[in-house]
Design an enzyme around this catalytic site. Sequence first.
Site, PDB file in Angstrom:
ATOM      1  N   CYS A  93     -15.183  -2.668  -0.394  1.00  9.30           N
ATOM      2  CA  CYS A  93     -13.623  -2.970   0.110  1.00  9.30           C
ATOM      3  C   CYS A  93     -12.866  -4.489  -0.563  1.00  9.30           C
ATOM      4  CB  CYS A  93     -13.830  -3.431   1.592  1.00  9.30           C
ATOM      5  SG  CYS A  93     -14.336  -4.444   1.990  1.00  9.30           S
ATOM      6  N   ARG A 152       0.683  -1.512   0.259  1.00  4.96           N
ATOM      7  CA  ARG A 152      -0.143   0.112   0.009  1.00  4.96           C
ATOM      8  C   ARG A 152       0.761   1.644  -0.471  1.00  4.96           C
ATOM      9  NH1 ARG A 152      -3.988  -0.168   4.957  1.00  4.96           N
ATOM     10  NH2 ARG A 152      -5.268  -1.513   3.745  1.00  4.96           N
ATOM     11  N   CYS A 155     -16.239  -8.150   6.427  1.00  7.99           N
ATOM     12  CA  CYS A 155     -16.596  -8.348   7.329  1.00  7.99           C
ATOM     13  C   CYS A 155     -16.872  -6.702   8.299  1.00  7.99           C
ATOM     14  CB  CYS A 155     -15.097  -8.662   7.641  1.00  7.99           C
ATOM     15  SG  CYS A 155     -14.375  -7.207   8.345  1.00  7.99           S
ATOM     16  N   ARG A 183      -1.742   7.031   9.521  1.00  6.38           N
ATOM     17  CA  ARG A 183      -1.557   5.610   8.066  1.00  6.38           C
ATOM     18  C   ARG A 183      -1.497   7.231   7.457  1.00  6.38           C
ATOM     19  NH1 ARG A 183      -3.665   0.994   8.283  1.00  6.38           N
ATOM     20  NH2 ARG A 183      -3.258  -0.249   9.582  1.00  6.38           N
ATOM     21  N   CYS A 226      -8.208 -10.745   1.163  1.00  9.63           N
ATOM     22  CA  CYS A 226      -8.330 -10.098   2.637  1.00  9.63           C
ATOM     23  C   CYS A 226      -8.420 -11.664   3.786  1.00  9.63           C
ATOM     24  CB  CYS A 226      -9.346  -9.288   3.447  1.00  9.63           C
ATOM     25  SG  CYS A 226      -9.523  -9.501   4.824  1.00  9.63           S
ATOM     26  N   CYS A 248     -13.519  -0.979   5.994  1.00  8.38           N
ATOM     27  CA  CYS A 248     -13.017  -0.845   5.506  1.00  8.38           C
ATOM     28  C   CYS A 248     -14.153   0.024   4.458  1.00  8.38           C
ATOM     29  CB  CYS A 248     -12.470  -1.579   4.211  1.00  8.38           C
ATOM     30  SG  CYS A 248     -11.109  -2.779   5.779  1.00  8.38           S
ATOM     31  N   LYS A 281      -5.813   7.347  11.979  1.00  6.38           N
ATOM     32  CA  LYS A 281      -6.164   8.048  11.037  1.00  6.38           C
ATOM     33  C   LYS A 281      -6.864   9.469  10.819  1.00  6.38           C
ATOM     34  CE  LYS A 281      -7.585   3.573   9.242  1.00  6.38           C
ATOM     35  NZ  LYS A 281      -8.316   2.272   8.641  1.00  6.38           N
ATOM     36  N   LYS A 284      -4.106   1.557  15.391  1.00  6.77           N
ATOM     37  CA  LYS A 284      -3.712   2.311  13.786  1.00  6.77           C
ATOM     38  C   LYS A 284      -4.479   3.932  14.172  1.00  6.77           C
ATOM     39  CE  LYS A 284      -5.767  -0.582  11.086  1.00  6.77           C
ATOM     40  NZ  LYS A 284      -7.288  -1.105  10.329  1.00  6.77           N
TER      41      LYS A 284
HETATM   42 FE1  SRM Z   1      -9.407  -1.351   5.891  1.00  2.00          FE
HETATM   43  C1  SRM Z   1      -7.962  -4.235   8.487  1.00  2.00           C
HETATM   44  C2  SRM Z   1      -7.741  -3.321   3.716  1.00  2.00           C
HETATM   45  C3  SRM Z   1      -9.854   1.295   5.153  1.00  2.00           C
HETATM   46  C4  SRM Z   1     -10.774  -0.441   9.111  1.00  2.00           C
HETATM   47  N1  SRM Z   1      -7.696  -3.149   6.370  1.00  2.00           N
HETATM   48  C5  SRM Z   1      -7.595  -4.362   6.411  1.00  2.00           C
HETATM   49  C6  SRM Z   1      -6.812  -6.020   5.721  1.00  2.00           C
HETATM   50  C7  SRM Z   1      -5.615  -4.995   6.042  1.00  2.00           C
HETATM   51  C8  SRM Z   1      -7.190  -6.687   6.134  1.00  2.00           C
HETATM   52  C9  SRM Z   1      -5.901  -6.927   7.751  1.00  2.00           C
HETATM   53  O1  SRM Z   1      -5.782  -6.569   7.860  1.00  2.00           O
HETATM   54  O2  SRM Z   1      -5.284  -8.436   7.455  1.00  2.00           O
HETATM   55  C10 SRM Z   1      -7.170  -5.258   3.854  1.00  2.00           C
HETATM   56  C11 SRM Z   1      -6.438  -5.926   3.219  1.00  2.00           C
HETATM   57  C12 SRM Z   1      -7.682  -5.949   2.160  1.00  2.00           C
HETATM   58  C13 SRM Z   1      -6.814  -6.316   1.053  1.00  2.00           C
HETATM   59  O3  SRM Z   1      -6.665  -7.706   0.843  1.00  2.00           O
HETATM   60  O4  SRM Z   1      -6.428  -5.765   0.599  1.00  2.00           O
HETATM   61  C14 SRM Z   1      -8.346  -3.925   4.438  1.00  2.00           C
HETATM   62  N2  SRM Z   1      -9.012  -1.484   4.136  1.00  2.00           N
HETATM   63  C15 SRM Z   1      -8.987  -1.461   3.173  1.00  2.00           C
HETATM   64  C16 SRM Z   1      -8.652  -0.654   1.865  1.00  2.00           C
HETATM   65  C17 SRM Z   1      -7.675  -1.361   0.991  1.00  2.00           C
HETATM   66  C18 SRM Z   1     -10.297  -1.025   2.029  1.00  2.00           C
HETATM   67  C19 SRM Z   1     -10.185  -1.083   0.130  1.00  2.00           C
HETATM   68  O5  SRM Z   1     -11.465  -1.310  -0.358  1.00  2.00           O
HETATM   69  O6  SRM Z   1     -10.005   0.806   0.130  1.00  2.00           O
HETATM   70  C20 SRM Z   1      -8.581   0.468   2.732  1.00  2.00           C
HETATM   71  C21 SRM Z   1      -6.953   1.125   2.311  1.00  2.00           C
HETATM   72  C22 SRM Z   1      -6.589   2.125   3.182  1.00  2.00           C
HETATM   73  C23 SRM Z   1      -6.084   3.092   3.240  1.00  2.00           C
HETATM   74  O7  SRM Z   1      -5.021   3.254   1.763  1.00  2.00           O
HETATM   75  O8  SRM Z   1      -5.420   3.039   3.928  1.00  2.00           O
HETATM   76  C24 SRM Z   1      -9.040   0.572   4.475  1.00  2.00           C
HETATM   77  N3  SRM Z   1     -10.178   0.023   7.092  1.00  2.00           N
HETATM   78  C25 SRM Z   1     -10.219   1.365   5.866  1.00  2.00           C
HETATM   79  C26 SRM Z   1     -11.053   2.250   6.585  1.00  2.00           C
HETATM   80  C27 SRM Z   1     -11.832   3.120   5.937  1.00  2.00           C
HETATM   81  C28 SRM Z   1     -11.078   4.812   5.903  1.00  2.00           C
HETATM   82  O9  SRM Z   1      -9.901   4.238   6.636  1.00  2.00           O
HETATM   83  O10 SRM Z   1     -11.573   5.369   5.180  1.00  2.00           O
HETATM   84  C29 SRM Z   1     -11.872   1.625   7.884  1.00  2.00           C
HETATM   85  C30 SRM Z   1     -12.685   2.133   8.690  1.00  2.00           C
HETATM   86  C31 SRM Z   1     -11.764   3.069   9.336  1.00  2.00           C
HETATM   87  C32 SRM Z   1     -11.601   2.691  10.760  1.00  2.00           C
HETATM   88  O11 SRM Z   1     -10.772   2.268  10.692  1.00  2.00           O
HETATM   89  O12 SRM Z   1     -12.088   2.804  11.694  1.00  2.00           O
HETATM   90  C33 SRM Z   1     -10.815   0.320   7.772  1.00  2.00           C
HETATM   91  N4  SRM Z   1      -9.261  -2.170   8.143  1.00  2.00           N
HETATM   92  C34 SRM Z   1      -9.863  -1.284   9.070  1.00  2.00           C
HETATM   93  C35 SRM Z   1      -9.451  -2.430  10.050  1.00  2.00           C
HETATM   94  C36 SRM Z   1     -10.687  -2.300  12.004  1.00  2.00           C
HETATM   95  C37 SRM Z   1      -9.604  -1.239  12.702  1.00  2.00           C
HETATM   96  C38 SRM Z   1     -10.878  -1.068  13.874  1.00  2.00           C
HETATM   97  O13 SRM Z   1     -10.361  -0.625  14.924  1.00  2.00           O
HETATM   98  O14 SRM Z   1     -11.133  -2.222  14.395  1.00  2.00           O
HETATM   99  C39 SRM Z   1      -9.285  -3.732  10.368  1.00  2.00           C
HETATM  100  C40 SRM Z   1      -8.599  -4.732  10.895  1.00  2.00           C
HETATM  101  C41 SRM Z   1      -7.797  -4.418  12.387  1.00  2.00           C
HETATM  102  O15 SRM Z   1      -7.629  -3.266  12.171  1.00  2.00           O
HETATM  103  O16 SRM Z   1      -7.934  -5.441  12.627  1.00  2.00           O
HETATM  104  C42 SRM Z   1      -8.926  -2.993   8.674  1.00  2.00           C
HETATM  105 FE1  SF4 Z   2     -11.105  -7.303   4.496  1.00  2.00          FE
HETATM  106 FE2  SF4 Z   2     -13.480  -7.094   6.430  1.00  2.00          FE
HETATM  107 FE3  SF4 Z   2     -12.146  -4.769   5.199  1.00  2.00          FE
HETATM  108 FE4  SF4 Z   2     -13.664  -5.723   3.901  1.00  2.00          FE
HETATM  109  S1  SF4 Z   2     -13.815  -5.133   6.009  1.00  2.00           S
HETATM  110  S2  SF4 Z   2     -11.413  -5.456   3.155  1.00  2.00           S
HETATM  111  S3  SF4 Z   2     -13.742  -8.406   4.552  1.00  2.00           S
HETATM  112  S4  SF4 Z   2     -11.141  -6.444   6.616  1.00  2.00           S
END
Ligand code: SRM
Ligand code: SF4
Length: 579
Positions: free
Chosen positions: A435, A71, A480, A140, A441, A484, A206, A204
């Site tokens: 997402c 990323r 899930c 991030r 993922c 995201c 943001k 993390k």
């Molecule tokens: Fe996310 C984890 C993809 C934006 C909340 N996110 C992941 C992981 C890395 C899975 C993992 O931990 O093994 C995913 C990788 C998937 C893949 O195969 O590429 C993933 N997140 C993404 C992306 C690529 C979604 C997309 O379709 O665009 C986004 C990348 C953003 C970036 O460029 O940095 C992405 N993730 C977000 C957002 C939206 C935002 O930030 O505006 C959120 C919700 C906002 C937030 O953080 O509260 C988000 N991602 C999570 C979470 C839950 C965090 C939490 O507080 O519980 C996880 C899981 C974790 O951190 O344990 C997670």
């Molecule tokens: Fe993976 Fe869940 Fe984030 Fe979708 S919402 S990319 S399934 S961690």
Amino acid sequence: MSAHSVEDIKRASARLRGSLLESLANPLTGALNEDDQTLIKYHGSYQQDDRDVREERRVAKLEPAYSFMIRTRTPGGVVAPAQWLKLDSIATRFAERGLRITTRQAFQYHGVIKTELKPTMQAINAALIDTLAACGDVNRNVAVAANPLVSASHAQVFAQAAALSEHLLPNTRAYYEIWLDEERVAGSGSEDEPVYGQAYLPRKFKIGFAIPPYNDVDVFAQDLGYIAIIENGELQGYNVTVGGGMGATHGDAETYPRVGDVIGFVAPDQVIPVGVAVVTAQRDFGNRQVRKRARLKYTIDDRGLDWFKSEVERRAGFTLLPARPFAFRHNGDRFGWVDGDDGRAHLTLRIPAGRIVDGALDGRGETLTHLSGLREIAQLLLDAEGSQFRMTPNQNLTVAGVPAALRERVDALVAEHGLDGYRSASPVRRNALACVALPTCALAMAEAERYLPDFVAEVERLLQRHAIPDASINLRISGCPNGCSRPYLGEIALVGKAPGRYNLMLGADHRGQRLNTLYRENIGEAEIAAALDPLFGAYAAQREGDEGFGDYLVRSQVVSIPYPTPTGIPIALVAEAHA
Ligand code: SRM
Ligand code: SF4
């Protein structure tokens, strides 16, 4: 998983080095050592495996098909045409499934194998883009309203966001040593980290910068948000929001999505001090025992907003002024051409689920040439000074700063390569987010990106049935509950529960200010359609003026959500936003 806790791994890592070099050199496996799987996140990469073939490889007694997601750290999602061409060639050479625009304005590459990780990282850095701190318990990629070239004060907001991003980068040289062969010097491994300390953040973090009336960054989903206040074309400063976040765990009431609170107003020169104060307060008071409760939103709920605000003011050395009124209209993108103040124009294109490929898009048979089309546009703009590509936080792309003389040729390439979908797509399709989810993922419980085309088509069919094909409903799918695609801010959202099964969430507004709520739990495609059908019928018959679907559902008490949200925006500001 590793026997060590993430906190132990961070502290013992010699500033994020761990044994990454040894892991990368090990020819016996496509994976990294367990602790290094945690550490590589801080370098902007995740170890993954192809879940589509996991079972067949297990039966064949093969190790999972390991590969890496990378990323970028691209504050505000900005890349120059020359950088675009390099990123494109990296996608073609080292990755699978093209370039993927994320919901935070970054690029992701999927499917990079271990032996090619280092050359890929080097190629990204050769494009003058890095991946440092794109993942991990650090700040991030900083998200910024997507079209900051429209006026001078928009550009100023972008510059401030980029400066904050730089300020919050870790100081460790580990990244440069491991990926770019920088020589280790004295002090290496114990660099001073004034913002992060040796254990980095509890979780993390943001940051997003919004410019009303557009809330494309979903500022209330950010740990720390800045809402620009622009009066008579002059940037006055920012309202500061804290404590937004989406992530939750099914069945665990201790975890929940939360919209940020507005805590006051700061002048432009206070952006960095207040940012550092918020980040370091979270560093020192965030929950390091329970990772699921470690985000800033829980620190604030556990200790109180007033306490947090005083702590921030104490650290910053100044008092926040009362928040200024603002009004958001929408949290989607503005598609098509927008004219800037300086005679240049900006074209926002719809990129389905952010995936830019040549070939068949995941979940759809149709063959695309989006990667080639954007390559040709980048070549055309190479010498056009100031032209840029800007990723939006809704996974779309703005071709920005196009001189008037090149506008027609850009339009022709857009049409030739089918990038003009934004013109004909229904509003619901244009604003839909999904997402990544399967197959990469590790946390996905259901499809998202690959299910989006079918689900949107179904929603379009239902809207057509009720003669409201132009209803502008913001729809989001996450595989899930981690959220995201920021699903809890979707007027309609599906949150994955199990293969083919989702929680149907309804009732957010389309300004990104109100969370939705659970409407039906753990249902499949047919039940989702059956649940939505009568609601669309009622909405078509009873909506008032340009009332949004989410607002209608709340007004008609189909869903019950206190408004304003319990933890949300001060009433005075909401009233202003609705005026
Ligand atoms: Fe996310 C984890 C993809 C934006 C909340 N996110 C992941 C992981 C890395 C899975 C993992 O931990 O093994 C995913 C990788 C998937 C893949 O195969 O590429 C993933 N997140 C993404 C992306 C690529 C979604 C997309 O379709 O665009 C986004 C990348 C953003 C970036 O460029 O940095 C992405 N993730 C977000 C957002 C939206 C935002 O930030 O505006 C959120 C919700 C906002 C937030 O953080 O509260 C988000 N991602 C999570 C979470 C839950 C965090 C939490 O507080 O519980 C996880 C899981 C974790 O951190 O344990 C997670
Ligand atoms: Fe993976 Fe869940 Fe984030 Fe979708 S919402 S990319 S399934 S961690």
